[in-house]
Design a protein around this motif. Structure first.
Motif, mmCIF file in Angstrom:
data_model
loop_
_atom_site.group_PDB
_atom_site.id
_atom_site.type_symbol
_atom_site.label_atom_id
_atom_site.label_comp_id
_atom_site.label_asym_id
_atom_site.label_seq_id
_atom_site.Cartn_x
_atom_site.Cartn_y
_atom_site.Cartn_z
ATOM 1 N N ALA A 26 4.676 11.736 9.569
ATOM 2 C CA ALA A 26 3.567 12.199 8.944
ATOM 3 C C ALA A 26 3.692 12.775 7.681
ATOM 4 C CB ALA A 26 3.195 13.601 10.033
ATOM 5 N N GLY A 27 3.030 12.400 6.848
ATOM 6 C CA GLY A 27 2.807 12.857 5.569
ATOM 7 C C GLY A 27 3.385 11.954 4.443
ATOM 8 N N ASP A 28 4.236 11.230 5.078
ATOM 9 C CA ASP A 28 5.256 10.048 3.840
ATOM 10 C C ASP A 28 3.940 8.929 3.553
ATOM 11 O OD1 ASP A 28 7.502 11.418 4.531
ATOM 12 O OD2 ASP A 28 7.881 9.992 6.343
ATOM 13 N N VAL A 29 4.034 8.720 2.452
ATOM 14 C CA VAL A 29 3.530 7.433 1.587
ATOM 15 C C VAL A 29 4.468 6.460 1.141
ATOM 16 C CG1 VAL A 29 2.084 7.162 -0.183
ATOM 17 C CG2 VAL A 29 1.787 8.940 1.011
ATOM 18 N N LEU A 30 4.098 5.334 1.608
ATOM 19 C CA LEU A 30 4.590 3.877 0.915
ATOM 20 C C LEU A 30 3.669 3.294 0.041
ATOM 21 C CD1 LEU A 30 6.605 1.653 0.945
ATOM 22 C CD2 LEU A 30 5.779 0.835 3.002
ATOM 23 N N TYR A 31 4.034 3.077 -1.172
ATOM 24 C CA TYR A 31 2.957 2.209 -2.066
ATOM 25 C C TYR A 31 3.569 0.718 -2.319
ATOM 26 C CZ TYR A 31 1.524 0.282 -6.403
ATOM 27 O OH TYR A 31 1.000 -0.497 -7.504
ATOM 28 N N ILE A 32 2.742 -0.175 -2.244
ATOM 29 C CA ILE A 32 3.111 -1.554 -2.211
ATOM 30 C C ILE A 32 2.028 -2.135 -3.357
ATOM 31 C CG2 ILE A 32 3.331 -3.816 -1.079
ATOM 32 C CD1 ILE A 32 3.659 -1.936 1.606
ATOM 33 N N ILE B 232 -0.421 5.972 4.308
ATOM 34 C CA ILE B 232 -0.163 7.146 4.549
ATOM 35 C C ILE B 232 -0.003 7.443 6.150
ATOM 36 C CG2 ILE B 232 -1.010 9.593 4.317
ATOM 37 C CD1 ILE B 232 -2.903 7.435 2.325
ATOM 38 N N GLN B 233 1.068 7.696 6.331
ATOM 39 C CA GLN B 233 1.411 8.029 7.721
ATOM 40 C C GLN B 233 1.065 9.240 8.393
ATOM 41 O OE1 GLN B 233 2.892 5.656 9.766
ATOM 42 N NE2 GLN B 233 2.587 6.935 11.637
ATOM 43 N N GLY B 234 0.062 9.228 9.589
ATOM 44 C CA GLY B 234 -0.190 10.276 10.235
ATOM 45 C C GLY B 234 0.532 10.537 11.326
ATOM 46 N N GLU B 235 -0.045 10.836 12.233
ATOM 47 C CA GLU B 235 0.342 10.972 13.848
ATOM 48 C C GLU B 235 1.583 9.925 14.175
ATOM 49 O OE1 GLU B 235 -0.497 10.978 18.427
ATOM 50 O OE2 GLU B 235 -2.120 11.519 17.024
ATOM 51 N N GLY B 236 2.573 10.103 14.729
ATOM 52 C CA GLY B 236 3.668 9.166 15.153
ATOM 53 C C GLY B 236 4.406 8.488 14.015
ATOM 54 N N ARG B 237 5.137 7.348 14.509
ATOM 55 C CA ARG B 237 6.151 6.719 13.484
ATOM 56 C C ARG B 237 6.003 5.429 13.518
ATOM 57 N NH1 ARG B 237 11.105 7.177 15.639
ATOM 58 N NH2 ARG B 237 12.253 7.608 13.943
ATOM 59 N N GLY C 291 1.534 -8.653 -4.215
ATOM 60 C CA GLY C 291 2.430 -9.717 -4.344
ATOM 61 C C GLY C 291 3.907 -9.453 -3.369
ATOM 62 N N PHE C 292 4.096 -8.303 -3.071
ATOM 63 C CA PHE C 292 5.486 -7.834 -2.387
ATOM 64 C C PHE C 292 4.823 -8.021 -0.865
ATOM 65 C CE2 PHE C 292 5.676 -6.018 -6.420
ATOM 66 C CZ PHE C 292 7.203 -5.894 -6.701
ATOM 67 N N PRO C 293 5.875 -8.707 -0.240
ATOM 68 C CA PRO C 293 5.704 -9.174 0.949
ATOM 69 C C PRO C 293 5.961 -7.794 2.089
ATOM 70 C CG PRO C 293 7.583 -10.192 0.482
ATOM 71 C CD PRO C 293 7.109 -9.721 -0.763
ATOM 72 N N HIS C 294 5.428 -7.452 3.076
ATOM 73 C CA HIS C 294 5.624 -6.275 3.797
ATOM 74 C C HIS C 294 5.174 -6.550 5.188
ATOM 75 C CE1 HIS C 294 1.442 -5.864 1.965
ATOM 76 N NE2 HIS C 294 1.114 -5.213 2.992
ATOM 77 N N GLN C 295 5.896 -5.508 6.116
ATOM 78 C CA GLN C 295 5.501 -5.758 7.448
ATOM 79 C C GLN C 295 5.845 -4.430 8.146
ATOM 80 O OE1 GLN C 295 6.602 -8.595 11.273
ATOM 81 N NE2 GLN C 295 8.374 -8.085 9.938
ATOM 82 N N GLY C 296 4.763 -4.222 9.011
ATOM 83 C CA GLY C 296 4.856 -2.669 9.789
ATOM 84 C C GLY C 296 5.244 -2.819 11.293
ATOM 85 N N GLU C 297 5.920 -2.184 11.646
ATOM 86 C CA GLU C 297 6.229 -2.184 13.294
ATOM 87 C C GLU C 297 6.076 -0.578 13.905
ATOM 88 O OE1 GLU C 297 9.926 -2.887 16.543
ATOM 89 O OE2 GLU C 297 10.279 -3.042 14.330
ATOM 90 N N THR C 298 5.504 -0.503 14.910
ATOM 91 C CA THR C 298 5.051 0.827 15.395
ATOM 92 C C THR C 298 6.103 1.237 16.232
ATOM 93 O OG1 THR C 298 2.690 0.199 15.418
ATOM 94 C CG2 THR C 298 3.407 2.305 16.459
ATOM 95 N N LEU C 299 6.785 2.553 16.135
ATOM 96 C CA LEU C 299 7.703 2.833 16.784
ATOM 97 C C LEU C 299 7.251 3.943 18.049
ATOM 98 C CD1 LEU C 299 10.420 3.863 14.335
ATOM 99 C CD2 LEU C 299 10.067 1.699 15.578
ATOM 100 N N SER C 300 6.140 4.661 17.702
ATOM 101 C CA SER C 300 5.615 5.378 18.772
ATOM 102 C C SER C 300 3.990 5.406 18.440
ATOM 103 C CB SER C 300 6.037 6.870 18.797
ATOM 104 O OG SER C 300 5.729 7.609 17.685
ATOM 105 N N LEU C 301 3.172 5.968 19.417
ATOM 106 C CA LEU C 301 1.633 5.735 18.980
ATOM 107 C C LEU C 301 1.369 6.260 17.702
ATOM 108 C CD1 LEU C 301 0.135 6.978 22.444
ATOM 109 C CD2 LEU C 301 -0.114 4.803 21.439
ATOM 110 N N ALA C 302 0.553 5.872 16.708
ATOM 111 C CA ALA C 302 0.533 6.070 15.486
ATOM 112 C C ALA C 302 -0.737 6.094 14.958
ATOM 113 C CB ALA C 302 1.719 5.387 14.706
ATOM 114 N N LEU C 303 -0.943 6.836 14.009
ATOM 115 C CA LEU C 303 -2.306 6.585 13.198
ATOM 116 C C LEU C 303 -1.872 6.485 11.467
ATOM 117 C CD1 LEU C 303 -4.683 9.402 14.636
ATOM 118 C CD2 LEU C 303 -5.116 6.829 14.215
ATOM 119 N N SER C 304 -2.335 5.395 11.133
ATOM 120 C CA SER C 304 -1.866 5.332 9.634
ATOM 121 C C SER C 304 -2.908 4.792 8.525
ATOM 122 C CB SER C 304 -0.856 3.972 9.492
ATOM 123 O OG SER C 304 0.130 4.029 10.241
#
Length: 376
Positions: A174-180, A133-138, A183-196
């Motif tokens: 903010a408010g978007d949700v990604l379900y994984i 769940i994405q909070g503040e930031g992107r 067994g599915f590979p994944h990776q996150g990269e922060t674009l701006s100061l963020a809470l997840s």
């Protein structure tokens, strides 16, 4: 209150444990339940599991908490991750409640991360389901297909894998949700100061099941039956196929006997991987004090992360709590269900229970253990 705006029946039928999916604006007008400085404060505590991941080119360094300060890490390329925030921060519980359309036994914990620009944990594969769940930031997330992936640098001990071709490439706000699913590979990269916020759901492994079964049989002094056959192999050094299957059938028999496996599963599934924030009491409470407190408007509140489970078709009236089997001999199925499902009970809900001695003993014991507390 957090309202998860997805079709839950459709999700369980078509998505759950099958495929990753993005849910834009799954939470409308999302408000972070915890601030970055509060999260940093939690990571200062010895009892709280935390780590910082520093991005170094194509590699990552992991530093385990607790942390006294964060100045040494600079303004980019790092991420703070704090496990089981729901155990230590009651204001996180409403976000957990939004995902209780899935059973409590599967729920692992709520992990919260604070990330600086270009901070992340690298490409990896989890063996559990997770909602991000994405909070503040992107943050930008990529998810790849299931498959065989080499470990980063051919290091079998590395938690990271080599890069993958994404089937999902999305920037969460903010408010978007990604379900994984697992067994599915994944990776996150922060674009701006963020809470997840990572809501993890886990099922037991074969190792965990066998280990818990062995402990139960030893503690209960059960499982003494041995293999018996009517014929033996014709060769001195041979174990025949019929003997192999006959020996393994001893385990299958245990797995098909509810009186054997119900307590095993109940204890295993009610355990927590992370420490609980036990509400310590200076002295034991008696029934009169409890009744008076409830009459004055107090509620019985379950501590964050505590698992309270009942097993369908259990021949005994009991609950499984924090890895323990707790008999409540005179309890009805409806009463057990009420206590297992509710994280907060008011005086009107508790009053009928306190009419029975079994529930009187239960609540006084739970308050003494610090599993419930009297709250507003």
């Amino acid at each position: 209150m957090y309202q998860l705006n997805i079709d839950k029946a459709e999700f369980l039928r078509d998505v759950w444990q099958q495929q990753p999916k993005v849910f834009p604006r799954a939470f409308v007008d999302f408000v972070d339940p915890i601030a970055a400085d509060e999260l940093a404060g939690l990571a200062c505590e010895e009892e709280v599991s935390s780590r910082i991941v520093v991005t170094k080119g194509n590699d990552w360094e992991v530093i385990s908490g607790p942390f006294e300060d964060y100045d040494a890490y600079g303004e980019s390329h790092w991420q703070l991750l704090v496990q089981a925030v729901n155990h230590w921060y009651p204001d996180a519980q409403p976000l957990v409640e939004a995902f209780r359309f899935l059973p409590d036994w599967r729920f692992d914990d709520l992990m919260v991360s604070f990330a600086t620009p270009q901070g992340g944990v690298g490409p990896h594969i989890d063996n559990y389901d997770v909602f991000i769940i994405q909070g503040e930031g992107r943050r930008r997330w990529t998810v790849g297909p299931k498959g065989q992936y080499a470990r980063r640098g051919n290091n079998p001990e590395s938690p990271l894998i080599e890069d993958f071709e994404p089937i999902i490439d999305v920037v969460l706000e903010a408010g978007d949700v990604l379900y994984i699913p697992p067994g599915f590979p994944h990776q996150g990269e922060t674009l701006s100061l963020a809470l997840s916020y990572s809501m993890g759901f886990r099922a037991p492994s074969q190792q965990e099941l066998v280990s818990e079964l062995a402990d139960f049989l030893i503690d209960a002094n059960q499982g003494q039956q041995r293999f018996i056959s009517s014929s033996e192999a014709g060769s001195q050094g041979l174990v025949s196929c019929s003997e192999q299957t006959g020996i393994m059938a001893l385990l299958a028999e245990l797995a098909n006997t509810p009186s054997q496996y119900i307590p095993v599963l109940g204890k295993l599934l009610s355990q927590n991987r992370f420490e609980l924030d036990i509400c310590e009491n200076e002295s034991a409470m008696d029934l009169t004090e409890l009744t008076d407190a409830l009459d004055d408007g107090a509620n019985l509140v379950r501590i964050g992360g505590l698992k309270v489970l009942r097993m369908e078709a259990d021949p005994e009236a009991r609950l499984f709590i924090a890895g323990e089997s707790l008999p409540i001999t005179e309890a009805s199925p409806d009463e057990l269900s009420l206590v297992a499902n509710a994280t907060c009970l008011d005086a009107d809900a508790v009053a009928p229970l306190l009419a029975k001695p079994c529930w009187q003993n239960f609540w006084l014991t739970m308050l003494e253990k610090g599993y419930w507390y009297l709250g507003e």
